[in-house]
Design a protein around this motif. Structure first.
Motif, PDB file in Angstrom:
ATOM      1  N   ASP A  23     -10.278  13.181  -0.609  1.00 50.62           N
ATOM      2  CA  ASP A  23      -8.529  13.662  -0.664  1.00 50.62           C
ATOM      3  C   ASP A  23      -7.362  13.028  -1.054  1.00 50.62           C
ATOM      4  O   ASP A  23      -7.576  11.662  -0.997  1.00 50.62           O
ATOM      5  N   LEU A  24      -7.269  13.937  -1.804  1.00 50.51           N
ATOM      6  CA  LEU A  24      -5.549  13.023  -2.678  1.00 50.51           C
ATOM      7  C   LEU A  24      -4.523  12.399  -1.320  1.00 50.51           C
ATOM      8  O   LEU A  24      -4.540  13.388  -0.738  1.00 50.51           O
ATOM      9  N   THR A  25      -3.920  11.827  -1.926  1.00 50.69           N
ATOM     10  CA  THR A  25      -2.467  11.264  -0.700  1.00 50.69           C
ATOM     11  C   THR A  25      -1.870  10.860  -1.640  1.00 50.69           C
ATOM     12  O   THR A  25      -1.531  10.404  -2.818  1.00 50.69           O
ATOM     13  N   THR A  26      -0.700  10.942  -1.374  1.00 54.53           N
ATOM     14  CA  THR A  26       0.475  11.236  -2.010  1.00 54.53           C
ATOM     15  C   THR A  26       1.860  11.365  -0.894  1.00 54.53           C
ATOM     16  O   THR A  26       2.244  12.207   0.090  1.00 54.53           O
ATOM     17  N   VAL A  27       2.780  10.663  -1.299  1.00 51.47           N
ATOM     18  CA  VAL A  27       4.016  10.606  -0.380  1.00 51.47           C
ATOM     19  C   VAL A  27       5.467  10.399  -1.152  1.00 51.47           C
ATOM     20  O   VAL A  27       5.703   9.425  -1.659  1.00 51.47           O
ATOM     21  N   GLN A  28       6.641  10.401  -0.877  1.00 53.61           N
ATOM     22  CA  GLN A  28       7.274  10.253  -1.795  1.00 53.61           C
ATOM     23  C   GLN A  28       8.918   9.903  -0.788  1.00 53.61           C
ATOM     24  O   GLN A  28       9.283  10.464   0.658  1.00 53.61           O
ATOM     25  N   TYR A  29       9.088   8.961  -1.755  1.00 50.29           N
ATOM     26  CA  TYR A  29       9.866   7.759  -0.628  1.00 50.29           C
ATOM     27  C   TYR A  29      11.256   8.181  -0.839  1.00 50.29           C
ATOM     28  O   TYR A  29      12.608   7.470  -0.383  1.00 50.29           O
ATOM     29  N   GLY A  30      12.273   8.862  -1.540  1.00 50.14           N
ATOM     30  CA  GLY A  30      13.524   9.288  -1.890  1.00 50.14           C
ATOM     31  C   GLY A  30      13.805   8.437  -3.397  1.00 50.14           C
ATOM     32  O   GLY A  30      14.060   8.297  -4.206  1.00 50.14           O
ATOM     33  N   SER A  31      13.359   7.603  -2.992  1.00 49.18           N
ATOM     34  CA  SER A  31      13.769   5.970  -4.491  1.00 49.18           C
ATOM     35  C   SER A  31      12.529   6.086  -5.450  1.00 49.18           C
ATOM     36  O   SER A  31      12.116   4.956  -6.179  1.00 49.18           O
ATOM     37  N   GLY A  32      11.402   6.959  -4.696  1.00 51.88           N
ATOM     38  CA  GLY A  32       9.849   6.322  -5.503  1.00 51.88           C
ATOM     39  C   GLY A  32       8.486   7.440  -5.206  1.00 51.88           C
ATOM     40  O   GLY A  32       9.196   7.735  -3.750  1.00 51.88           O
ATOM     41  N   ILE A  33       7.898   7.037  -5.386  1.00 47.87           N
ATOM     42  CA  ILE A  33       6.538   8.025  -4.952  1.00 47.87           C
ATOM     43  C   ILE A  33       5.372   6.811  -4.754  1.00 47.87           C
ATOM     44  O   ILE A  33       5.555   6.400  -5.868  1.00 47.87           O
ATOM     45  N   PHE A  34       4.540   7.373  -4.584  1.00 47.40           N
ATOM     46  CA  PHE A  34       3.127   7.301  -5.247  1.00 47.40           C
ATOM     47  C   PHE A  34       2.309   8.438  -4.648  1.00 47.40           C
ATOM     48  O   PHE A  34       2.414   8.875  -4.235  1.00 47.40           O
ATOM     49  N   VAL A  35       1.217   8.108  -5.198  1.00 46.21           N
ATOM     50  CA  VAL A  35       0.083   9.813  -5.673  1.00 46.21           C
ATOM     51  C   VAL A  35      -1.322   8.954  -5.876  1.00 46.21           C
ATOM     52  O   VAL A  35      -1.565   7.142  -6.493  1.00 46.21           O
ATOM     53  N   GLY A  36      -2.220   8.306  -4.723  1.00 45.63           N
ATOM     54  CA  GLY A  36      -3.558   7.802  -4.839  1.00 45.63           C
ATOM     55  C   GLY A  36      -4.550   8.848  -3.913  1.00 45.63           C
ATOM     56  O   GLY A  36      -4.059   9.974  -3.845  1.00 45.63           O
ATOM     57  N   MET A  37      -5.658   8.046  -3.838  1.00 41.58           N
ATOM     58  CA  MET A  37      -6.880   8.429  -3.721  1.00 41.58           C
ATOM     59  C   MET A  37      -7.034   7.525  -2.011  1.00 41.58           C
ATOM     60  O   MET A  37      -6.270   6.654  -1.977  1.00 41.58           O
ATOM     61  N   GLU A  38      -7.974   8.618  -0.608  1.00 38.83           N
ATOM     62  CA  GLU A  38      -7.316   7.882   0.285  1.00 38.83           C
ATOM     63  C   GLU A  38      -8.964   7.143   0.348  1.00 38.83           C
ATOM     64  O   GLU A  38      -9.643   8.300  -0.073  1.00 38.83           O
ATOM     65  N   VAL A  39      -8.211   6.141   0.816  1.00 45.09           N
ATOM     66  CA  VAL A  39      -9.926   5.323   0.691  1.00 45.09           C
ATOM     67  C   VAL A  39      -9.844   4.902   2.060  1.00 45.09           C
ATOM     68  O   VAL A  39      -9.080   4.580   3.494  1.00 45.09           O
ATOM     69  N   VAL A  40     -11.650   5.233   2.673  1.00 46.73           N
ATOM     70  CA  VAL A  40     -11.543   4.270   4.047  1.00 46.73           C
ATOM     71  C   VAL A  40     -12.540   2.727   3.902  1.00 46.73           C
ATOM     72  O   VAL A  40     -12.797   2.508   3.699  1.00 46.73           O
ATOM     73  N   ASP A  41     -10.801   2.213   4.649  1.00 47.94           N
ATOM     74  CA  ASP A  41     -11.558  -0.050   3.942  1.00 47.94           C
ATOM     75  C   ASP A  41     -11.012  -0.438   5.279  1.00 47.94           C
ATOM     76  O   ASP A  41     -10.432  -0.316   6.296  1.00 47.94           O
ATOM     77  N   GLN A  42     -11.263  -1.839   5.184  1.00 49.07           N
ATOM     78  CA  GLN A  42     -11.536  -2.619   6.031  1.00 49.07           C
ATOM     79  C   GLN A  42      -9.392  -3.770   5.618  1.00 49.07           C
ATOM     80  O   GLN A  42     -10.333  -4.027   4.569  1.00 49.07           O
ATOM     81  N   VAL A  43      -9.048  -3.521   7.098  1.00 49.11           N
ATOM     82  CA  VAL A  43      -8.178  -3.773   6.645  1.00 49.11           C
ATOM     83  C   VAL A  43      -7.525  -5.367   7.509  1.00 49.11           C
ATOM     84  O   VAL A  43      -7.740  -4.915   8.670  1.00 49.11           O
ATOM     85  N   THR A  44      -7.129  -6.167   7.451  1.00 46.34           N
ATOM     86  CA  THR A  44      -6.576  -7.728   8.062  1.00 46.34           C
ATOM     87  C   THR A  44      -5.822  -7.506   7.912  1.00 46.34           C
ATOM     88  O   THR A  44      -5.268  -8.067   6.685  1.00 46.34           O
TER      89      THR A  44
END
Length: 390
Positions: free
Chosen positions: A105-126
């Motif tokens: 899945d592609l994922t993206t969020v517009q923050y007003g001052s910027g944006i990110f576009v990427g791929m969704e990854v299920v991963d380990q987060v510590t």
């Protein structure tokens, strides 16, 4: 209960854009919280490309060190109650490891001052020792704009803000890191405590993020909770209802209305008509170079407290808390001896359901709790509430 130290960082290259950044973020927040707009804008962002994006940089960032992957890589992620997607790949590229599982899945969020576009990854987060999430949805930020000085975002806002940020599944929503930690039984309570402290230096570890409980050492007196607001679009965020008054005579600046508590906003933003009243009450004038209100030393000597009444409690911002730290004037392009106010114009009139944003200038003076499970927010005085540090 797990504690994460937070460090404050200044991005001097974008500092003069402090007001523009916050106003752009406010507009993005309003759009994201409006029903039906999030999914449509996600589709437009991706299909239309990344063009005409106001990529100003955030002035002040509160970051936590986060480990992603196995073997892990360390990222400095901005703590954001105004969004809920967690992603990396801005300052430091995201590095896939053996535990990284792309979903397609592609994922993206517009923050007003910027944006990110990427791929969704299920991963380990510590997030901290004892707080490892083996399968957390995150974003591999392939393209990002407007995030100088940080590696990505740690989104700890409501889960609903993740909805509509994925393609092709526009209706998809994913758990936040707080949701995942609670579901795994790693948290005693379904909440996040946030502690900051005002500082007159550019780099300092002056914050703490507490998952799963309340750190009673970080505040004084009672911790008062209120239900999250029901008014749109503020209800999509950590939103509350409040009234703002000024001075001993309790002159009304903003009648009771809805807005949000937001770690991703630097200033305190209020609706344009309320801002006009505040300007008149303080006698301030706009500084064209910085964009903020400026007062003389004599006006500062006569400045009175602002009171933010949330629930039954009036949270006071003393005159010192209403000004930008004078030692940090150069960080926003200001004159060393000038006095700038941190209350600014949101850029829209009141009555739209998002009439204020209590940003870091407010939260540095009070302890905040976002009770996810109880759908409420709590505030308490700290040792810094009446500090004269500025």
């Amino acid at each position: 209960m797990v504690h994460l130290p937070m460090a404050r960082r200044f991005n001097s290259t974008g500092a003069v854009n402090v007001l523009k950044f916050d106003q752009a973020r406010a507009e993005a927040i309003r759009k994201r919280g409006s029903p039906g707009l999030n999914a449509a804008e996600t589709q437009q962002n991706v299909e239309g490309g990344i063009t005409n994006i106001d990529a100003t940089s955030q002035v002040v960032s509160y970051v936590v060190s986060t480990l992603i992957g196995n073997p892990p890589h360390e990222y400095q992620l901005l703590v954001d109650t105004g969004s809920s997607n967690t992603w990396a790949g801005a300052g430091k590229p995201f590095i896939p490891t053996l535990s990284s599982q792309p979903t397609g899945d592609l994922t993206t969020v517009q923050y007003g001052s910027g944006i990110f576009v990427g791929m969704e990854v299920v991963d380990q987060v510590t997030l901290a020792p004892g707080l490892t999430l083996p399968r957390q949805s995150i974003g591999d930020g392939l393209v990002s704009m407007g995030f100088s000085g940080v590696d990505g975002i740690l989104g700890i806002g409501p889960k609903g803000l993740t909805c509509g940020s994925f393609l092709p599944e526009l209706g998809k929503c994913v758990p936040t890191v707080t949701d995942t930690a609670f579901q795994l039984g790693l948290l005693t309570e379904y909440m996040v405590g946030i502690s900051f402290a005002p500082s007159a230096t550019e780099g300092s570890t002056n914050g703490e993020l507490t998952f799963g409980g309340i750190d009673t050492t970080k505040f004084n007196g009672p911790l008062d909770f209120v239900p999250l607001t029901r008014i749109q679009p503020a209800n999509a965020f950590v939103g509350v209802d409040q009234t703002i008054t000024y001075g001993r005579n309790q002159s009304v600046v903003l009648d009771r209305s809805a807005g949000i508590l937001d770690t991703g906003t630097t200033l305190i933003l209020i609706a344009s008509d309320a801002f006009e009243r505040y300007t008149q009450l303080t006698g301030a004038t706009e500084d064209e170079d910085v964009g903020l209100l400026k007062i003389t030393q004599e006006q500062f000597n006569n400045l009175q407290s602002l009171f933010f009444t949330i629930g039954e409690v009036a949270y006071e911002l003393i005159p010192n808390a209403q000004i930008w730290p004078r030692a940090l004037n150069p960080a926003i392009g200001g004159a060393p001896d000038s006095v700038y106010l941190i209350v600014a114009d949101m850029g829209s009139v009141s009555g739209l359901g998002l009439d204020f944003i209590n940003g870091m200038a407010f939260l540095e003076r009070y302890y905040m709790v976002y009770d996810v499970g109880g759908s409420r927010a709590g505030l308490a005085q700290t040792a810094n509430t009446f500090s004269e540090i500025n």
